[in-house]
Write an enzyme that holds these catalytic residues in place. Structure first.
Site, PDB file in Angstrom:
ATOM      1  N   SER A  41       0.507  -2.943   2.115  1.00  0.00           N
ATOM      2  CA  SER A  41      -0.221  -4.359   1.436  1.00  0.00           C
ATOM      3  C   SER A  41       0.475  -5.338   1.912  1.00  0.00           C
ATOM      4  CB  SER A  41      -0.106  -3.907  -0.147  1.00  0.00           C
ATOM      5  OG  SER A  41      -1.046  -4.979  -0.858  1.00  0.00           O
ATOM      6  N   ASP A 403      -6.367  -0.737   0.755  1.00  0.00           N
ATOM      7  CA  ASP A 403      -4.751  -1.193   0.437  1.00  0.00           C
ATOM      8  C   ASP A 403      -4.037  -0.120   0.442  1.00  0.00           C
ATOM      9  OD1 ASP A 403      -2.445  -1.677  -0.997  1.00  0.00           O
ATOM     10  OD2 ASP A 403      -3.659  -3.664  -0.944  1.00  0.00           O
TER      11      ASP A 403
END
Length: 626
Positions: A41, A403
Site C-alpha cells: 500500500s 491493495d
C-alpha cells in the site's frame, strides 16, 4: 564486517501515513546501503522511492527524497493541500468523490464545514430528474406547515396552546442540536427549523399548534425517506452500470481533471498543477533514480524491491515483480497508469482479446527486467473503493489486483531467513496507547513482552474497527512481536487526525509526522551501528533457529526408520519426474544424501529444553510463496 553496512527495510501501509518514511529512510541511508526493500500500500510507494533513491545515491537520490517533505509542506493557500490534490477523480467518478471529500472537511483544518460541503456534494450526485423530485419534496416540506396553518386548520384553538407548543418545540430542537453546535452550520439549522417556526406562528390564529407540529414531523419523515430512497437507488444503479468501468475505485491515478465550481463547493482544493497520483509517482521514481524513462526493476540492478498486492479474483496475495506469465490490455492499464509508461512496456501481442474491451488485443506483460516499477506500486496501493484496482489477464480471464494491505499490510516476513546476514528493519505505524505520549517506540531486543499492541475498546465503532484490523493484520502483528523481530521494528505513533485517510492534513501535521519518522530512523541506526547490538540480534536469531532445528531433529530421530524404509522401496511416479532435472530411473536419486541429512538433524535431539533461547516457541512450517 562488510555485512554490517547493509540492511533490508520493510514499511507498513497507511495511505497518507507514507509521509512518515522519507526522513526515516534518509536517516538509515547515512550508515546503511539498502539491499532489499519491501512494503504494501503506501509502504509500497515508500519502498519504491527508497529503491530508486538507492539506485540514484551517487546523484543525490536521498537528498531528493527528503525534499519531498518540503514540497508537501512549503505551500500556502491552495498549495498547502498538495497531498489531497494527488487524489483526482475523473468525469465518471467526480460526483461520488465529492461526497468523500466533503466528509473530510473540518473547520479547524480546511476552514470548511463538512455538512455545508456535503449539501453541495449530494446536490450534484444525482441527475436532473432526481433533483426535480427532491426539489418538489423540499417545497412541500417547507410550505406544508404554513399552508396547513393558513388555509386548512380550524381557528377555534386558544392562543396559549400555540405559544406553549412553540416553546416546547424550540426547546426540544435546542436540546438535540446543542451537543452538535461545534460542527453544525447555523444557516443549515435555521433552514431546518424555519418551516416549523412559520407554521407554528400562523397557528396562533388558525390552527392548533399540536396539529402543525404533527404535520411538520410527518413531512420531515417523508423528506428523509425520499432523500434516502433517491440516493440509495442512484448509488445502486451507478454501481451496477459502472463498477467495472471505473475499476471499482473513485481515483484512477491518471488522466486530466479540473475541479468544477461544484467540486470546489464540495471541498475539493483549487488546482495548483499537481499531477494525478500515478503520474506523480512515476515522475518521482525517475527523478530519484536518475533515469530518463520509466524506471524498471531491471534498472535497480542488485537492489531487490518486493511489493505486496492482492489478487481478489483468486483470493490470494502475490509478490511483485511476478514469477509467471501474465497479459495486459493497453486500454485497461491506460486507465490507471501514465500513457508514457504503458507505451514503454510495448509487450508483443498474444492473439487473444481483452475480456473488458473486445477490440483490444492482449499483450505479454514484460518480465522483471522491463517491468515498470510504477506498475507494481500502483497494483499495491489500490485502496479498496478509493483507488481503482488494476486488471491483468491470464488464461483468458481478468484478475483484479487491489491493495496489498488486504493480505499483509506490513510484510516483515519478506526477507526473513533462519540465519540472516544483516537486519531487516521495519518501520511501522500505530496509534498512541492509553497514557503513553512517546511519539516513537522501539522495543528492546530481549524477550520482554512489555509494550505489546493494545487497543482500548470504548465504543461500538472502535470495536468494529478492531475486528477489521485484527482480521487484516493478525499475522503481521504476531510476527512483529517475536524475539529477533521486534527489536528492529520502530513504531511511529499517530493521532486520529494524522495519517490514514486524512487527505487534508495541514503542512504542520505532515512535517510533524515526517520528523517522527526521522526519529524512528535515528533510533534504528544508532542501535545497530553498535556492533554489540548487531551481534546480539544475530545471536538471538541463531538460538531461535537452532531450537527449531532441534524440534525437527526430534521428529527425524523418532521417524528415521519409517522414512529410510520409504526411500528403499518407493518408486517415483512418472507424474513427478518433472520435479527432477534428470528423471529418476530407480527410486529416489538423492536417497543417500537424504539419509545423511536425517541422521545429522537427528543428532540435535535433546531430552530437555534447549537452553539459551527466548521463552517464545514459534512454529517452523512450510508455507506457499506469495
Amino acid at each position: 564486517m562488510e555485512y554490517d553496512r547493509y540492511c533490508d527495510l520493510t514499511m507498513r501501509g497507511g495511505t497518507t501515513s507514507g509521509v512518515v518514511y522519507p526522513l526515516a529512510v534518509a536517516s538509515l541511508a547515512r550508515h546503511y546501503e539498502f539491499k532489499q526493500i519491501g512494503g504494501a500500500s503506501a509502504g509500497a510507494i515508500a519502498a519504491a522511492f527508497t529503491a530508486a533513491a538507492e539506485r540514484g545515491r551517487g546523484s543525490g537520490g536521498f537528498e531528493k527524497l527528503t525534499k519531498l517533505i518540503d514540497w508537501f509542506t512549503s505551500g500556502t493557500g491552495a498549495e498547502q493541500w498538495r497531498l489531497a490534490q494527488l487524489f483526482q477523480p475523473n468525469e465518471k467518478t467526480r460526483a461520488l468523490y465529492r461526497i468523500v471529500v466533503a466528509t473530510m472537511q473540518r473547520r479547524d483544518t480546511t476552514g470548511r464545514s463538512a455538512i455545508s460541503c456535503l449539501f453541495f456534494a449530494l446536490l450534484g450526485a444525482v441527475g436532473l430528474r432526481a433533483k426535480g423530485v427532491l426539489g418538489l419534496m423540499a417545497l412541500l416540506w417547507l410550505g406544508g406547515p404554513v399552508l396547513w396553518s393558513a388555509w386548512l386548520a380550524p381557528e377555534q384553538y386558544p392562543t396559549w396552546l400555540a405559544v406553549l407548543v412553540v416553546l416546547l418545540a424550540l426547546a426540544c430542537i435546542v436540546i438535540v442540536l446543542w451537543p452538535l453546535r461545534g460542527s453544525l452550520p447555523w444557516p443549515a439549522v435555521l433552514f431546518v427549523i424555519v418551516p416549523l417556526v412559520l407554521g407554528l406562528a400562523f397557528s396562533r390564529h388558525y390552527a392548533t399548534a399540536a396539529v402543525v407540529l404533527l404535520v411538520w414531523l410527518v413531512l420531515t419523515l417523508a423528506a428523509v425517506s425520499a432523500l434516502t430512497v433517491t440516493y440509495g437507488y442512484a448509488m445502486q444503479r451507478y454501481m451496477r452500470n459502472n463498477a467495472r468501468a471505473i475499476h471499482f475505485g473513485l481515483v484512477p491515478g491518471t488522466g486530466d481533471f479540473t475541479p468544477s465550481w461544484l467540486d470546489r463547493l464540495a471541498g475539493m482544493p483549487k488546482p495548483t498543477g499537481v499531477p494525478p497520483l500515478a503520474d506523480w509517482i512515476a515522475d518521482q521514481l525517475d527523478d530519484l533514480a536518475g533515469t530518463e524513462r520509466a524506471l524498471t526493476f531491471g534498472d535497480l540492478g542488485e537492489i531487490n524491491l518486493v511489493l505486496m498486492t492482492t489478487d481478489l479474483s483468486e483470493g490470494r496475495p502475490y509478490r511483485l515483480p511476478f514469477k509467471g506469465e501474465w497479459q495486459y490490455c493497453e486500454e485497461c492499464l491506460g486507465y490507471v497508469l501514465p500513457s508514457r509508461v504503458v507505451e514503454q512496456m510495448n509487450g508483443p501481442e498474444t492473439g487473444d482479446r481483452c475480456p473488458e474491451h473486445a477490440h483490444m488485443p492482449l499483450r505479454e506483460l514484460p518480465g522483471r527486467e522491463s517491468l515498470p516499477v510504477v506498475l507494481a506500486v500502483r497494483m499495491s496501493l489500490s485502496f479498496p473503493g478509493l483507488i481503482a484496482a488494476v486488471p491483468l489477464c491470464r488464461d483468458g480471464r481478468v484478475h483484479w489486483f487491489s491493495d496489498g494491505g488486504i493480505t499483509s499490510n506490513f510484510p516483515i516476513h519478506f526477507f526473513d531467513s533462519l540465519l540472516p546476514r544483516w537486519p531487516t528493519f521495519g518501520l511501522s505505524l500505530q496509534p498512541y496507547p492509553p497514557g503513553d505520549t512517546n511519539e516513537v517506540w522501539l522495543p528492546e531486543q530481549d524477550a520482554s513482552t512489555a509494550g505489546a499492541h493494545y487497543a482500548p475498546l470504548t465504543s461500538m465503532p472502535k470495536f468494529l474497527v478492531s475486528i477489521l484490523d485484527t482480521f487484516l493484520d493478525w499475522r503481521d502483528t504476531m510476527q512483529s512481536a517475536l524475539p529477533g523481530y521486534r527489536g528492529r521494528i520502530a513504531h511511529v505513533r499517530q493521532a486520529e487526525d494524522e495519517g490514514g485517510t486524512n487527505l487534508f492534513m495541514p503542512p504542520a501535521t505532515i512535517r510533524k509526522l515526517a520528523l517522527r519518522g526521522q526519529k524512528a530512523g535515528d533510533l534504528l541506526r544508532e542501535r545497530f551501528e553498535q556492533q554489540a547490538n548487531t551481534d546480539r540480534y544475530r545471536w538471538i536469531r541463531l538460538r531461535m533457529a537452532v531450537r527449531e532445528y532441534q524440534e525437527l531433529g526430534v521428529q527425524a530421530a523418532e521417524r528415521d526408520a519409517m522414512y529410510e524404509e520409504l526411500l528403499a522401496r518407493f518408486q517415483i511416479p512418472a507424474e513427478l519426474h518433472e520435479w527432477f532435472t534428470t528423471p529418476p530411473a530407480d527410486g529416489d536419486p538423492y536417497k543417500a544424501q537424504i539419509e545423511v541429512a536425517l541422521d545429522d538433524v537427528g543428532r540435535l535431539k535433546d531430552d530437555g529444553p534447549f537452553d539459551g533461547v527466548a521463552p517464545v516457541d514459534p512454529d517452523l512450517r512450510l508455507t506457499p510463496p506469495e
